[in-house]
Design an enzyme around this catalytic site. Structure first.
Site, PDB file in Angstrom:
ATOM      1  N   MET A   1       0.851  -1.196   0.000  1.00  0.00           N
ATOM      2  CA  MET A   1       0.000   0.000   0.000  1.00  0.00           C
ATOM      3  C   MET A   1       0.883   1.241   0.000  1.00  0.00           C
ATOM      4  O   MET A   1       0.427   2.334   0.379  1.00  0.00           O
ATOM      5  CB  MET A   1      -0.924   0.003   1.214  1.00  0.00           C
ATOM      6  CG  MET A   1      -1.902  -1.175   1.191  1.00  0.00           C
ATOM      7  SD  MET A   1      -3.466  -0.818   2.011  1.00  0.00           S
ATOM      8  CE  MET A   1      -2.911  -0.425   3.633  1.00  0.00           C
TER       9      MET A   1
ATOM     10  N   ALA B   1       3.984   3.874   1.098  1.00  0.00           N
ATOM     11  CA  ALA B   1       4.631   4.307   2.352  1.00  0.00           C
ATOM     12  C   ALA B   1       5.724   3.293   2.698  1.00  0.00           C
ATOM     13  O   ALA B   1       5.787   2.772   3.814  1.00  0.00           O
ATOM     14  CB  ALA B   1       3.616   4.465   3.482  1.00  0.00           C
ATOM     15  N   LEU B   2       6.547   3.048   1.707  1.00  0.00           N
ATOM     16  CA  LEU B   2       7.510   1.936   1.796  1.00  0.00           C
ATOM     17  C   LEU B   2       8.612   2.225   2.812  1.00  0.00           C
ATOM     18  O   LEU B   2       9.052   3.364   2.979  1.00  0.00           O
ATOM     19  CB  LEU B   2       8.132   1.691   0.413  1.00  0.00           C
ATOM     20  CG  LEU B   2       7.117   1.389  -0.706  1.00  0.00           C
ATOM     21  CD1 LEU B   2       7.844   1.195  -2.045  1.00  0.00           C
ATOM     22  CD2 LEU B   2       6.270   0.163  -0.386  1.00  0.00           C
TER      23      LEU B   2
ATOM     24  N   HIS C   1       9.586  -3.330   3.603  1.00  0.00           N
ATOM     25  CA  HIS C   1       9.271  -3.610   2.201  1.00  0.00           C
ATOM     26  C   HIS C   1      10.545  -3.922   1.418  1.00  0.00           C
ATOM     27  O   HIS C   1      10.574  -4.807   0.573  1.00  0.00           O
ATOM     28  CB  HIS C   1       8.571  -2.403   1.560  1.00  0.00           C
ATOM     29  CG  HIS C   1       7.227  -2.114   2.137  1.00  0.00           C
ATOM     30  ND1 HIS C   1       7.006  -1.063   2.998  1.00  0.00           N
ATOM     31  CD2 HIS C   1       6.029  -2.744   1.999  1.00  0.00           C
ATOM     32  CE1 HIS C   1       5.724  -1.042   3.342  1.00  0.00           C
ATOM     33  NE2 HIS C   1       5.115  -2.047   2.762  1.00  0.00           N
TER      34      HIS C   1
ATOM     35  N   VAL D   1      10.830  -7.233   9.947  1.00  0.00           N
ATOM     36  CA  VAL D   1      12.046  -6.431  10.155  1.00  0.00           C
ATOM     37  C   VAL D   1      11.775  -5.476  11.314  1.00  0.00           C
ATOM     38  O   VAL D   1      10.694  -4.880  11.405  1.00  0.00           O
ATOM     39  CB  VAL D   1      12.404  -5.627   8.880  1.00  0.00           C
ATOM     40  CG1 VAL D   1      13.661  -4.801   9.096  1.00  0.00           C
ATOM     41  CG2 VAL D   1      12.589  -6.566   7.692  1.00  0.00           C
TER      42      VAL D   1
ATOM     43  N   SER E   1       6.579  -0.584  10.426  1.00  0.00           N
ATOM     44  CA  SER E   1       5.211  -0.461   9.919  1.00  0.00           C
ATOM     45  C   SER E   1       5.057   0.933   9.327  1.00  0.00           C
ATOM     46  O   SER E   1       5.648   1.897   9.837  1.00  0.00           O
ATOM     47  CB  SER E   1       4.229  -0.624  11.082  1.00  0.00           C
ATOM     48  OG  SER E   1       2.968  -0.105  10.722  1.00  0.00           O
TER      49      SER E   1
HETATM   50  O1  PAF Z   1      -0.157  -5.729   3.695  1.00  0.00           O
HETATM   51  C1  PAF Z   1      -0.517  -4.811   2.925  1.00  0.00           C
HETATM   52  O2  PAF Z   1       0.195  -3.846   2.667  1.00  0.00           O
HETATM   53  C2  PAF Z   1      -1.904  -4.896   2.294  1.00  0.00           C
HETATM   54  O3  PAF Z   1      -2.820  -5.496   3.153  1.00  0.00           O
HETATM   55  C3  PAF Z   1      -1.903  -5.602   0.922  1.00  0.00           C
HETATM   56  C4  PAF Z   1      -1.487  -7.042   1.043  1.00  0.00           C
HETATM   57  C5  PAF Z   1      -0.959  -4.865  -0.025  1.00  0.00           C
HETATM   58  C6  PAF Z   1      -3.318  -5.573   0.320  1.00  0.00           C
HETATM   59  O4  PAF Z   1      -3.775  -4.257   0.168  1.00  0.00           O
END
Ligand code: PAF
Length: 293
Positions: free
Chosen positions: A28, A30-31, A35, A176, A185
Site C-alpha cells: 500500500m 509508504a515503503l 518492504h 524487520v 510499519s
Molecule cells: O499488507 C498490505 O500492505 C496490504 O494489506 C496488501 C497485502 C498490499 C493488500 O492491500
C-alpha cells in the site's frame, strides 16, 4: 523500471516478459525497510522479474479508519522501488482497479477472518483478499511475497491460494525490526517520540513471552501480560497465543505457537507477533513469574 497505472499498460509489460518468471510484492506504499526486505527476498530468484504494486485499498479500511490520511509518498516510494531494482511498479487509481465501482462480488475470508484482527476490524480481510485476488489475476505472478508481521493476513492469503487454486507460491518473509525492537510499519510514522517509547512494550512483551515458552502457554501469557501492564499508555486490544500454522487454539504445553499482540498507542493501532516453541520444561507454579522482565 517501468511505472504503469492502467490494466492495459500492466498487461503489455506482463506480455513482454515472454516466459520469464514474475515475483510480486503487493504493497500500500509508504515503503520502508520492511518492504525493502521483501524486495530483496524476491530478488533471491535472480531470473524473476520484480513487480511491485502500490495501491491504498479502500476495501480494507473500516469507516472509522485512516483511509483519507493513510500516507501516500509516491515519489519516495518510486525512488525506493528503483533503488531495489524493481522491474515494474503497478500503481493504479481506485477507479482503474475498481472500474465497476465498489465490487458486488468479493472474496470472503471465512471464520479465520473474524478472529483477532478481524474481530476489531470487521470486513478487513475480505477487503484484503479481494484486492490480492485481483492483483494475482492482473499480474499473474509465479511467487508473491508477504510479511510475517501481519501473520493473519499471510495465513489467509495462503488459504485463499489453496482453496481457490491460484497457481502461484506464497513466500512469507520475516518481520524487520528497528534496533530497539519495534516492528517496522508504515503506521510508525504517526507515533510521537513519547508514543514510540510506549510502543516498545509490544516487542518487549513478545520477547518476554518467548523466553517463558519452555514453561508452557500459561507462563508465556503471564509474562507477556506483565510487561504490557507496565505501560498503561497502551490500550491493549488482544494478546493471544495460538497454533502458528492453523491459528487454532493450542495445546497448553507443547507445539509451535504464535504469540500475537494488538494495541493502540495514542491514535495509532499497532500489531506484532513472534513464533515460539512451547514446552521443553515443566509447567511453572501459578503466578510465580508475574513480574515485568
Ligand atoms: O499488507 C498490505 O500492505 C496490504 O494489506 C496488501 C497485502 C498490499 C493488500 O492491500
Amino acid at each position: 523500471m517501468k511505472v504503469v497505472h492502467t490494466r492495459a499498460e500492466l498487461a503489455a509489460a506482463r506480455a513482454a516478459e515472454s516466459g520469464r518468471a514474475v515475483a510480486l510484492v503487493p504493497t500500500m506504499g509508504a515503503l520502508h525497510r520492511g518492504h525493502r526486505h521483501l524486495f530483496d527476498r524476491a530478488h533471491e530468484n535472480p531470473s524473476a522479474a520484480l513487480y511491485v504494486s502500490i495501491f491504498v485499498n479502500p476495501l480494507q479500511f473500516g469507516p472509522a479508519e485512516d483511509l483519507a490520511h493513510y500516507p501516500r509518498p509516491i515519489a519516495d516510494d518510486l525512488d525506493m522501488c528503483a533503488a531495489a531494482a524493481a522491474d515494474v511498479v503497478f500503481a493504479p487509481s481506485v477507479e482503474e482497479l475498481y472500474r465497476g465501482g465498489t465490487p458486488a462480488v468479493t472474496v470472503h475470508a471465512g471464520p479465520l477472518g473474524d478472529i483477532l484482527e478481524g474481530r476489531s476490524r470487521p470486513g478487513h480481510y475480505d477487503g484484503v483478499l479481494t484486492v490480492v485476488a485481483k492483483l494475482f489475476n492482473l499480474v499473474r505472478p509465479d511467487t508473491a511475497y508477504f510479511g510475517q508481521k501481519d501473520a493473519q493476513q499471510l495465513v489467509l492469503i495462503r488459504r485463499m491460494v489453496r482453496d481457490l487454486d491460484y497457481p502461484l507460491e506464497i513466500a512469507g518473509v520475516a518481520t524487520v525490526r528497528d534496533e530497539d525492537g519495534l516492528a517496522l510499519s508504515s503506521r510508525n510514522r504517526y507515533l510521537s517520540p513519547a508514543e514510540r517509547g510506549h510502543a516498545l512494550a509490544l516487542s518487549r512483551a513478545l520477547r518476554a513471552g518467548q523466553a517463558a515458552a519452555p514453561h508452557g502457554a500459561a507462563a508465556v501469557l503471564d509474562d507477556a501480560r506483565a510487561v504490557l501492564a507496565g505501560t498503561p499508555q497502551l490500550q491493549l486490544d488482544y494478546l493471544e497465543l495460538i497454533d502458528a500454522d492453523t491459528f487454532d487454539p493450542l495445546d497448553p504445553q507443547t507445539g509451535r505457537g504464535l504469540l500475537l499482540v494488538a494495541a493502540r498507542v495514542g491514535g495509532t493501532r499497532l500489531i506484532d507477533n513472534v513464533t515460539l516453541e512451547l514446552g521443553a520444561l515443566p509447567e511453572r507454579a501459578d503466578g510465580m513469574y508475574s513480574k515485568e522482565t
